[in-house]
Scaffold this motif. Structure first.
Motif, PDB file in Angstrom:
ATOM      1  N   PRO A 457       0.812  -1.226   0.000  1.00 46.84           N
ATOM      2  CA  PRO A 457       0.000   0.000   0.000  1.00 46.84           C
ATOM      3  C   PRO A 457       0.840   1.268   0.000  1.00 46.84           C
ATOM      4  N   GLU A 458       1.979   1.262   0.732  1.00 45.91           N
ATOM      5  CA  GLU A 458       2.835   2.449   0.752  1.00 45.91           C
ATOM      6  C   GLU A 458       3.396   2.725  -0.644  1.00 45.91           C
ATOM      7  N   GLN A 459       3.785   1.653  -1.333  1.00 47.41           N
ATOM      8  CA  GLN A 459       4.312   1.834  -2.680  1.00 47.41           C
ATOM      9  C   GLN A 459       3.216   2.319  -3.643  1.00 47.41           C
ATOM     10  N   ILE A 460       2.001   1.801  -3.445  1.00 46.84           N
ATOM     11  CA  ILE A 460       0.901   2.269  -4.303  1.00 46.84           C
ATOM     12  C   ILE A 460       0.666   3.754  -4.092  1.00 46.84           C
ATOM     13  N   GLN A 461       0.698   4.201  -2.829  1.00 48.80           N
ATOM     14  CA  GLN A 461       0.527   5.622  -2.550  1.00 48.80           C
ATOM     15  C   GLN A 461       1.618   6.448  -3.227  1.00 48.80           C
ATOM     16  N   ALA A 462       2.858   5.936  -3.194  1.00 52.14           N
ATOM     17  CA  ALA A 462       3.958   6.659  -3.832  1.00 52.14           C
ATOM     18  C   ALA A 462       3.781   6.715  -5.347  1.00 52.14           C
ATOM     19  N   VAL A 463       3.295   5.615  -5.938  1.00 48.99           N
ATOM     20  CA  VAL A 463       3.067   5.598  -7.389  1.00 48.99           C
ATOM     21  C   VAL A 463       1.966   6.581  -7.772  1.00 48.99           C
ATOM     22  N   VAL A 484      -6.139  10.597 -10.927  1.00 48.14           N
ATOM     23  CA  VAL A 484      -5.437   9.298 -10.874  1.00 48.14           C
ATOM     24  C   VAL A 484      -5.995   8.539  -9.682  1.00 48.14           C
ATOM     25  N   ARG A 485      -6.551   7.333  -9.903  1.00 41.58           N
ATOM     26  CA  ARG A 485      -7.184   6.582  -8.832  1.00 41.58           C
ATOM     27  C   ARG A 485      -6.907   5.085  -8.993  1.00 41.58           C
ATOM     28  N   LEU A 486      -6.763   4.434  -7.786  1.00 44.92           N
ATOM     29  CA  LEU A 486      -6.755   2.978  -7.747  1.00 44.92           C
ATOM     30  C   LEU A 486      -8.212   2.539  -7.759  1.00 44.92           C
ATOM     31  N   THR A 487      -8.645   1.877  -8.831  1.00 47.34           N
ATOM     32  CA  THR A 487     -10.074   1.622  -9.034  1.00 47.34           C
ATOM     33  C   THR A 487     -10.473   0.155  -8.886  1.00 47.34           C
ATOM     34  N   GLU A 488      -9.510  -0.770  -8.911  1.00 48.25           N
ATOM     35  CA  GLU A 488      -9.934  -2.159  -8.930  1.00 48.25           C
ATOM     36  C   GLU A 488      -8.820  -3.067  -8.426  1.00 48.25           C
ATOM     37  N   ILE A 489      -9.221  -4.059  -7.608  1.00 44.43           N
ATOM     38  CA  ILE A 489      -8.321  -5.154  -7.241  1.00 44.43           C
ATOM     39  C   ILE A 489      -8.798  -6.353  -8.044  1.00 44.43           C
ATOM     40  N   GLY A 490      -8.150  -6.552  -9.158  1.00 40.86           N
ATOM     41  CA  GLY A 490      -8.609  -7.584 -10.072  1.00 40.86           C
ATOM     42  C   GLY A 490      -8.058  -8.950  -9.738  1.00 40.86           C
ATOM     43  N   THR A 491      -8.384  -9.899 -10.585  1.00 44.50           N
ATOM     44  CA  THR A 491      -7.926 -11.285 -10.371  1.00 44.50           C
ATOM     45  C   THR A 491      -6.459 -11.465 -10.715  1.00 44.50           C
ATOM     46  N   ASP A 492      -5.930 -10.526 -11.497  1.00 47.42           N
ATOM     47  CA  ASP A 492      -4.534 -10.706 -11.914  1.00 47.42           C
ATOM     48  C   ASP A 492      -3.668  -9.487 -11.681  1.00 47.42           C
ATOM     49  N   GLN A 528       8.932   3.688  -8.066  1.00 43.32           N
ATOM     50  CA  GLN A 528       8.194   3.855  -6.822  1.00 43.32           C
ATOM     51  C   GLN A 528       7.476   2.572  -6.385  1.00 43.32           C
ATOM     52  N   GLY A 529       7.279   1.637  -7.324  1.00 47.11           N
ATOM     53  CA  GLY A 529       6.568   0.413  -6.973  1.00 47.11           C
ATOM     54  C   GLY A 529       7.337  -0.830  -7.386  1.00 47.11           C
ATOM     55  N   LYS A 530       6.603  -1.883  -7.640  1.00 47.66           N
ATOM     56  CA  LYS A 530       7.189  -3.171  -8.002  1.00 47.66           C
ATOM     57  C   LYS A 530       7.173  -3.408  -9.515  1.00 47.66           C
ATOM     58  N   GLY A 531       6.635  -2.460 -10.274  1.00 41.55           N
ATOM     59  CA  GLY A 531       6.561  -2.633 -11.716  1.00 41.55           C
ATOM     60  C   GLY A 531       5.163  -3.049 -12.156  1.00 41.55           C
ATOM     61  N   PHE A 532       5.028  -3.285 -13.425  1.00 43.42           N
ATOM     62  CA  PHE A 532       3.743  -3.648 -14.005  1.00 43.42           C
ATOM     63  C   PHE A 532       3.504  -5.141 -13.878  1.00 43.42           C
ATOM     64  N   ALA A 533       2.222  -5.496 -13.760  1.00 43.17           N
ATOM     65  CA  ALA A 533       1.859  -6.912 -13.719  1.00 43.17           C
ATOM     66  C   ALA A 533       1.957  -7.478 -15.125  1.00 43.17           C
ATOM     67  N   LEU A 534       2.662  -8.619 -15.218  1.00 46.85           N
ATOM     68  CA  LEU A 534       2.834  -9.264 -16.508  1.00 46.85           C
ATOM     69  C   LEU A 534       2.046 -10.551 -16.534  1.00 46.85           C
ATOM     70  N   PRO A 535       1.223 -10.779 -17.526  1.00 48.11           N
ATOM     71  CA  PRO A 535       0.489 -12.042 -17.604  1.00 48.11           C
ATOM     72  C   PRO A 535       1.472 -13.195 -17.835  1.00 48.11           C
ATOM     73  N   ALA A 536       1.261 -14.326 -17.119  1.00 45.27           N
ATOM     74  CA  ALA A 536       2.144 -15.491 -17.238  1.00 45.27           C
ATOM     75  C   ALA A 536       1.324 -16.756 -17.134  1.00 45.27           C
ATOM     76  N   GLN A 537       1.854 -17.827 -17.663  1.00 46.91           N
ATOM     77  CA  GLN A 537       1.204 -19.117 -17.578  1.00 46.91           C
ATOM     78  C   GLN A 537       1.977 -19.996 -16.592  1.00 46.91           C
ATOM     79  N   GLN A 538       1.263 -20.699 -15.754  1.00 46.98           N
ATOM     80  CA  GLN A 538       1.881 -21.579 -14.745  1.00 46.98           C
ATOM     81  C   GLN A 538       1.470 -23.012 -15.026  1.00 46.98           C
TER      82      GLN A 538
END
Length: 562
Positions: A457-463, A484-492, A528-538
């Motif tokens: 959450p701290e990193q999200i605030q910084a971003v 600029v808003r955090l609008t969704e906690i999605g599945t991925d 400021q954060g961890k980077g972008f979410a990248l889609p991956a297959q497991q």
């Protein structure tokens, strides 16, 4: 100048209006069922058929009476001419009638204004819209010692029934038989005797020569008047010294000169005492010259208005407007040709009623057969007046996107991104949903960023703070709409939405600004954060009950590790 001198002018506008009403009436009648209309027309024809025999002197109509009288006068058969007069008393002798007919000819020769033959009614009932009683018809006027005498025909009943039109008893009574002929006219005083004694077509040869000389004098006088008027306008109004105003004045000089020639010719021929027989024969030619002058004036006026409008539209780079102006100019000229032809044929004595009927029915048939053409024309007018698109605009029409290259009278051409040309009929073009990108005053900037799940959450605030700072620091970003808003906690991923407008109307500039903002936002997310979410297959490997591996793919995991 007395308005009564303009014998070539009277009721031209009224006659054209009457023709227009007749055409409209015929067009409406053409819409009725043809079988019923034909049956009713046949019944009307049978009902309107005259029950009386033809008159041997042709006096059943006002035109027939006037034509017969002048024909008898031209043959110097005054005894026959007397049968076209309604003599005052039944005891009048044939000799009295012949003397009266000759006196009437002299009165008409000296100073009279007579309607052209084609303008006199050729119907047994005469004209019913001339504010006179139904049995009277005015065909002209004459002046004797400053006394005006109206030349009136009156309808009487023949011995075998039916109407007989004669010069009215009131007109005959006003003819001073004893006083007529004592004073010679100007042409008679000028011509030698041998030119007066020799006739050509029932008219002295000298009168033919005099009419030709008067025509030349009339043209020279009209030329001098128009030249003087043009010089005066050129001297007073300095703007006329420059084109195109001076060109407009020169264009109008010829029709005005022709019209003045016709007017002066009529006036001088009356004043000089040219034979009424000759004047009546040439009256139709004089009217045709006046009609041609009026039509030529309107023709050049259409050209002047079209050229002026085209220059204005060219200055505004409105190519579509130029197309509609050119089309309207052609349509107006065609209308002038049609109206002029009908008016000239009517002046020459042809029955144009059938032609008008055919024109009305043909116009309806043409309109029904050219519905698409009319629809496309109306669509082009809509495009010109409403201007949803203009030449050079990038737009989307239906499923077609591209740049408008030409708006014609029938269709509009669009250049697509594939560099192909798509032609859309204006009727379809104006009825479809049109999206015009040329009127856009700003561009929407609304990217959606997806952050990794392991971002704290701290990193999200910084971003979020860094992204807001990026928007606030750019001078081309609309600060009032930026968010600029955090609008969704999605599945991925964690979804961050950005919304603002880029303050420019230039497409290439907005691409440059958009690129700069996205690069700075990528840097802020990565630092400021961890980077972008990248889609991956497991790939999950499990063991079933038979000891065999069971492979299953799961695409919902966005972790970089496999």
């Amino acid at each position: 100048m007395n308005i009564t001198h303009f014998v070539i002018i009277p009721s031209i506008t009224q006659r054209i209006s009457t023709r227009f009403r007749l055409t409209l009436l015929i067009s409406i009648l053409a819409l009725l069922p043809m079988a019923s209309f034909a049956q009713e027309a046949e019944q009307d024809t049978v009902a309107a058929a005259p029950a009386w025999p033809e008159d041997s002197l042709g006096r059943r109509t006002p035109r027939g009476t006037v034509t017969g009288f002048f024909s008898a006068v031209a043959d110097q058969d005054y005894t026959k001419a007397a049968f076209y007069l309604n003599l005052i008393s039944p005891i009048d002798t044939i000799q009295d009638g012949a003397a009266t007919a000759k006196a009437l000819q002299r009165l008409l020769d000296q100073n009279s204004r007579f309607l052209p033959r084609s303008w006199i009614s050729n119907e047994p009932d005469g004209r019913l819209d001339d504010d006179l009683p139904p049995n009277l018809e005015r065909v002209g006027s004459a002046t004797l010692d400053s006394l005006r005498i109206d030349l009136i025909l009156e309808k009487t009943e023949g011995a075998e029934g039916g109407p007989i039109w004669l010069f009215s008893a009131e007109t005959v009574r006003k003819i001073p038989v004893a006083a007529i002929g004592t004073e010679a006219t100007v042409i008679e005083k000028t011509l030698p005797n041998f030119l007066e004694d020799n006739n050509l077509g029932g008219v002295p040869v000298g009168h033919w020569i005099g009419m030709l000389v008067i025509a030349i004098i009339s043209y020279l006088a009209a030329w001098g008047l128009t030249a003087a008027l043009a010089w005066l306008i050129h001297y007073i109004w300095r703007k006329t010294r420059e084109e195109p105003t001076y060109g407009v004045i020169r264009a109008f000089s010829l029709p005005i000169r022709l019209y003045l020639t016709a007017v002066i010719l009529v006036m001088l021929s009356q004043r000089f005492g040219i034979s009424i027989v000759l004047r009546q024969r040439l009256s139709e030619f004089t009217i045709i010259v006046a009609l041609v002058a009026v039509l030529l004036l309107l023709w050049r006026l259409v050209d002047a208005i079209a050229n002026f409008s085209r220059r204005r539209l060219t200055h505004r780079n409105n190519m579509a407007g130029i197309s509609i102006v050119l089309f309207l100019r052609r349509a107006a000229k065609v209308a002038l040709l049609v109206i002029g032809t009908i008016a000239i044929l009517d002046t020459l004595g042809f029955d144009v009623t059938t032609g008008l009927a055919a024109l009305g029915i043909g116009g309806i048939a043409l309109a029904l057969g050219a519905q698409k053409t009319v629809e496309n024309f109306v669509g082009s007018v809509t495009l010109i007046t409403d201007q949803p698109v203009r030449v050079g605009d990038f737009c989307t029409v239906g499923n077609t996107s591209g740049t408008v290259e030409q708006i014609g009278m029938r269709s509009t051409r669009i250049r697509t991104s594939e560099r192909t040309i798509v032609t859309i009929p204006n009727g379809d073009f104006s009825s479809q949903k049109i999206e015009n990108f040329a009127f856009r005053d700003r561009f929407l900037f609304a990217p959606a960023l997806r952050l990794r799940y392991d971002t704290s959450p701290e990193q999200i605030q910084a971003v979020l703070s860094a992204l807001r700072q990026i928007l606030a620091s750019h001078d081309k970003v609309d600060k009032g709409s930026a968010r600029v808003r955090l609008t969704e906690i999605g599945t991925d991923s964690l979804k961050v939405e950005i919304f603002t407008y880029i303050l420019t109307s230039d497409f290439n500039e907005q691409l440059e600004i958009k690129e700069s903002l996205l690069l700075r936002m990528m840097e802020a997310v990565n630092t400021q954060g961890k980077g972008f979410a990248l889609p991956a297959q497991q790939l999950l490997v499990t063991e079933n009950g038979n000891g065999k591996a069971d492979h299953r793919k799961d695409v919902s995991d966005t972790s970089p590790e496999v």
